[in-house]
Write an enzyme that holds these catalytic residues in place. Structure first.
Site, PDB file in Angstrom:
ATOM      1  N   TYR A 149       0.847  -1.201   0.000  1.00  0.00           N
ATOM      2  CA  TYR A 149       0.000   0.000   0.000  1.00  0.00           C
ATOM      3  C   TYR A 149       0.885   1.255   0.000  1.00  0.00           C
ATOM      4  O   TYR A 149       0.682   2.174  -0.805  1.00  0.00           O
ATOM      5  CB  TYR A 149      -0.881  -0.061   1.246  1.00  0.00           C
ATOM      6  CG  TYR A 149      -1.825   1.096   1.464  1.00  0.00           C
ATOM      7  CD1 TYR A 149      -2.991   1.229   0.723  1.00  0.00           C
ATOM      8  CD2 TYR A 149      -1.579   2.039   2.468  1.00  0.00           C
ATOM      9  CE1 TYR A 149      -3.879   2.273   0.957  1.00  0.00           C
ATOM     10  CE2 TYR A 149      -2.462   3.080   2.710  1.00  0.00           C
ATOM     11  CZ  TYR A 149      -3.609   3.194   1.949  1.00  0.00           C
ATOM     12  OH  TYR A 149      -4.474   4.232   2.187  1.00  0.00           O
TER      13      TYR A 149
HETATM   14  N1  LIG Z   1      -9.524   5.787   5.711  1.00  0.00           N
HETATM   15  C1  LIG Z   1      -8.258   6.052   5.964  1.00  0.00           C
HETATM   16  O1  LIG Z   1      -7.796   5.941   7.108  1.00  0.00           O
HETATM   17  C2  LIG Z   1      -7.360   6.552   4.872  1.00  0.00           C
HETATM   18  C3  LIG Z   1      -6.160   7.169   5.238  1.00  0.00           C
HETATM   19  C4  LIG Z   1      -5.317   7.623   4.236  1.00  0.00           C
HETATM   20  C5  LIG Z   1      -5.665   7.453   2.919  1.00  0.00           C
HETATM   21  N2  LIG Z   1      -6.825   6.835   2.577  1.00  0.00           N
HETATM   22  C6  LIG Z   1      -7.140   6.695   1.153  1.00  0.00           C
HETATM   23  O2  LIG Z   1      -8.344   7.363   0.903  1.00  0.00           O
HETATM   24  C7  LIG Z   1      -8.960   6.801  -0.261  1.00  0.00           C
HETATM   25  C8  LIG Z   1     -10.419   6.529   0.064  1.00  0.00           C
HETATM   26  O3  LIG Z   1     -10.449   5.517   1.075  1.00  0.00           O
HETATM   27  P1  LIG Z   1     -11.633   5.424   2.133  1.00  0.00           P
HETATM   28  O4  LIG Z   1     -11.004   5.350   3.461  1.00  0.00           O
HETATM   29  O5  LIG Z   1     -12.647   6.426   1.841  1.00  0.00           O
HETATM   30  O6  LIG Z   1     -12.131   3.937   1.796  1.00  0.00           O
HETATM   31  P2  LIG Z   1     -13.558   3.317   1.474  1.00  0.00           P
HETATM   32  O7  LIG Z   1     -14.611   3.959   2.291  1.00  0.00           O
HETATM   33  O8  LIG Z   1     -13.354   1.841   1.574  1.00  0.00           O
HETATM   34  O9  LIG Z   1     -13.776   3.727  -0.046  1.00  0.00           O
HETATM   35  C9  LIG Z   1     -12.998   3.168  -1.063  1.00  0.00           C
HETATM   36  C10 LIG Z   1     -13.613   3.580  -2.381  1.00  0.00           C
HETATM   37  O10 LIG Z   1     -12.810   3.059  -3.449  1.00  0.00           O
HETATM   38  C11 LIG Z   1     -13.665   2.471  -4.398  1.00  0.00           C
HETATM   39  N3  LIG Z   1     -12.962   1.400  -5.108  1.00  0.00           N
HETATM   40  C12 LIG Z   1     -12.200   0.431  -4.579  1.00  0.00           C
HETATM   41  N4  LIG Z   1     -11.777  -0.408  -5.534  1.00  0.00           N
HETATM   42  C13 LIG Z   1     -12.277   0.059  -6.706  1.00  0.00           C
HETATM   43  C14 LIG Z   1     -12.200  -0.380  -8.060  1.00  0.00           C
HETATM   44  N5  LIG Z   1     -11.530  -1.490  -8.414  1.00  0.00           N
HETATM   45  N6  LIG Z   1     -12.827   0.349  -9.013  1.00  0.00           N
HETATM   46  C15 LIG Z   1     -13.545   1.456  -8.663  1.00  0.00           C
HETATM   47  N7  LIG Z   1     -13.644   1.914  -7.407  1.00  0.00           N
HETATM   48  C16 LIG Z   1     -13.032   1.223  -6.439  1.00  0.00           C
HETATM   49  C17 LIG Z   1     -14.834   1.924  -3.586  1.00  0.00           C
HETATM   50  O11 LIG Z   1     -15.987   1.805  -4.374  1.00  0.00           O
HETATM   51  P3  LIG Z   1     -16.706   0.440  -4.822  1.00  0.00           P
HETATM   52  O12 LIG Z   1     -16.432  -0.592  -3.768  1.00  0.00           O
HETATM   53  O13 LIG Z   1     -18.143   0.812  -4.954  1.00  0.00           O
HETATM   54  O14 LIG Z   1     -16.065   0.127  -6.130  1.00  0.00           O
HETATM   55  C18 LIG Z   1     -15.015   3.032  -2.570  1.00  0.00           C
HETATM   56  O15 LIG Z   1     -15.827   4.047  -3.094  1.00  0.00           O
HETATM   57  C19 LIG Z   1      -8.158   5.557  -0.615  1.00  0.00           C
HETATM   58  O16 LIG Z   1      -7.299   5.862  -1.676  1.00  0.00           O
HETATM   59  C20 LIG Z   1      -7.373   5.283   0.654  1.00  0.00           C
HETATM   60  O17 LIG Z   1      -6.179   4.617   0.368  1.00  0.00           O
HETATM   61  C21 LIG Z   1      -7.699   6.387   3.517  1.00  0.00           C
END
Ligand SMILES: NC(=O)c1ccc[n+]([C@@H]2O[C@H](COP(=O)([O-])OP(=O)(O)OC[C@H]3O[C@@H](n4cnc5c(N)ncnc54)[C@H](OP(=O)(O)O)[C@@H]3O)[C@@H](O)[C@H]2O)c1
Length: 233
Positions: A149
């Site tokens: 990651y």
């Molecule tokens: N939460 C944290 O602590 C955190 C911290 C730092 C960075 N981030 C980053 O923030 C971003 C958003 O994460 P989040 O925490 O909001 O996670 P989340 O709630 O699990 O959302 C992830 C999103 O990515 C989409 N996704 C995943 N695989 C996909 C694919 N193959 N094609 C199209 N869409 C896809 C999912 O949609 P579907 O399942 O509907 O496809 C969902 O909308 C990510 O890049 C993550 O690495 C998160």
């Protein structure tokens, strides 16, 4: 000028909240993810014009369909790309499988890089644009159990920096967002269970992204480091 934002990951978490916040600011959105039902829930909260586009961004070629669709809605706009789709499978590098490595690099690095590349000709034609890559604090700090990651996020950080150096004088800005732990459904499937109440609310990350986009014409926000006040996680 009308602003139209492609928001990936718009069905959940940071992507969803960013789409809603952009929409509240009057920005048109194209909501992208795999789950239509969840996209519809996001759409119900978007006051400005919005469209849904169901796509699996892990599949090369999907980025062409997404950008073609967003552009087909009409030109003469400022295109914005928010790369928020992502996933994480935490564990030691010793325990990492080839499949997990592939999945994490595909969705966290290759897919957003392909979208940046695909949207660029449209932005260059318009003479303006803004790309926001949602990375992670682990793009710049080594944290055990995040090898694949972190490698993907660090790769996209440098990809964005190089892109910015190439295109900022042509009116296109690139913002890299490096959050610590954010309270989203991404944590639901994790064995590791930090206290969600100590994490950043996803709506606050979304507001920071919208501010960076709105600042665009006068100020370039190159990197945003957003941390939970108590620390990393
Ligand atoms: N939460 C944290 O602590 C955190 C911290 C730092 C960075 N981030 C980053 O923030 C971003 C958003 O994460 P989040 O925490 O909001 O996670 P989340 O709630 O699990 O959302 C992830 C999103 O990515 C989409 N996704 C995943 N695989 C996909 C694919 N193959 N094609 C199209 N869409 C896809 C999912 O949609 P579907 O399942 O509907 O496809 C969902 O909308 C990510 O890049 C993550 O690495 C998160």
């Amino acid at each position: 000028m009308t602003v139209r934002a492609i928001v990936t990951g718009a069905s959940s978490g940071i992507g969803r909240e960013t789409a809603v916040a952009l929409s509240a600011a009057g920005i048109e959105t194209v909501l992208v993810a795999r789950r239509r039902d969840a996209l519809l829930e996001t759409a119900a909260r978007c006051p400005a014009p919005h469209q849904l586009f169901v796509a699996d961004l892990a599949k090369p070629g999907s980025e062409v369909e997404v950008v073609d669709y967003a552009q087909s809605l009409g030109e003469g706009v400022k295109p914005v790309l928010i790369n928020a789709a992502g996933m994480a499978e935490f564990g030691s590098i010793e325990a990492l499988t080839a499949d997990s490595l592939q999945r994490q690099i595909e969705i966290n690095l290759l897919a957003p890089a392909r979208l940046c590349h695909e949207v660029l000709p449209w932005m260059l034609k318009e003479g303006s644009g803004h790309i926001v890559n949602v990375l992670s604090v682990v793009a710049s700090q080594p944290l055990p159990n995040t090898g694949a990651y972190a490698a993907a996020k660090a790769g996209l950080l440098m990809f964005g920096k190089v892109l910015s150096a190439e295109v900022r004088r042509k009116g296109i800005l690139v913002t890299s967002v490096l959050p610590g732990a954010v309270d989203t459904p991404i944590w639901d499937a994790m064995d590791f269970k930090p206290n969600r109440a100590d994490m950043i609310p996803s709506s606050m990350v979304a507001e920071a992204i919208v501010q960076a986009v709105l600042a665009g014409p006068k100020m370039a926000v190159d990197e945003l480091h957003l941390m939970p006040p108590k620390g990393l996680l």
